[in-house]
Design an enzyme around this catalytic site. Sequence first.
Site, short mmCIF file in Angstrom:
data_model
loop_
_atom_site.label_atom_id
_atom_site.label_comp_id
_atom_site.label_asym_id
_atom_site.label_seq_id
_atom_site.Cartn_x
_atom_site.Cartn_y
_atom_site.Cartn_z
N ALA B 8 0.85 -1.20 0.00
CA ALA B 8 0.00 0.00 0.00
C ALA B 8 0.88 1.24 0.00
O ALA B 8 1.81 1.35 0.79
CB ALA B 8 -0.91 0.00 1.23
N CYS B 9 0.61 2.16 -0.92
CA CYS B 9 1.38 3.40 -1.00
C CYS B 9 0.43 4.59 -0.93
O CYS B 9 -0.79 4.41 -1.04
CB CYS B 9 2.21 3.44 -2.30
N PRO B 10 0.94 5.80 -0.75
CA PRO B 10 0.06 6.95 -0.53
C PRO B 10 -0.93 7.22 -1.67
O PRO B 10 -2.11 7.45 -1.42
CB PRO B 10 1.03 8.13 -0.39
#
Lengths: 148, 102
Positions: B8-10
């Site tokens: 999960a990334c921004p």
Amino acid sequence: MKVIDRDLIFVDTDFKTQRELFEFLAKQVSESKRGENPEKIVEGFYEREAEFSTAMGNDIAIPHCRNEHILQATVIVARNKTQIEWTDDERAKLIFALLVPGSNENQMHIRILAQVAQLIMEEDFINLVNEAKDGEKIYERLSVLNNL
Amino acid sequence: MNIVAVCACPTGVAHTYMAKKALEQAAAKLGHHIKVEAQGALGIENEITQEEVNQADIVILAIEVGIAKRERFDGKPTVKIPVQTAVRSPETIIKKIEEKLK
């Protein structure tokens, strides 16, 4: 409007700095009516880089901008002639820019961007981008994703 | 090894999916079984079940943001790494885990 467009694939560009590149990308987005307010798009790129650099080794960077000034999900490819200084210790030459609308997202478009991101991880695809004589070959490979 | 991982990334558009791909490629190359869940702009994809967690030897969390359903991994050996590390050097991470679990 398609996510991937032949007119947004550029080979042998000659950017010297990241700012020059970001301004060019923002201009392409606004001139093609895929976004508006180029200064805000440039800002969006910088904001994202501040979170963590989008350089990913092998001379590849995937700058992205996701805000309300982007109207249409878009991929822009630029193969620069020389390395651009990305951070103090990172350089990039192959640019895959991802533009994502801040609201009213089309899930299918996001899916296409996600597919492009995965394609960038494939060595064969990167070789193709490095070796292509013109943008046509790159477009052929990428445009398949328009029809997911 | 039997690995489960969450990415999960921004922005949830690029690195999440690149990290997923990178971990899958590296695990396959090194002969491990892996299931990678992506939590991105498309929601939860390829969701890991509690049973799969129970059977896993190790959990890799390649995350820059809070994730949903983290409680699934409570009590499991977990390695948390920046998402860009998963993108750039997935094999190094898996090899380190191999060493650790020996």
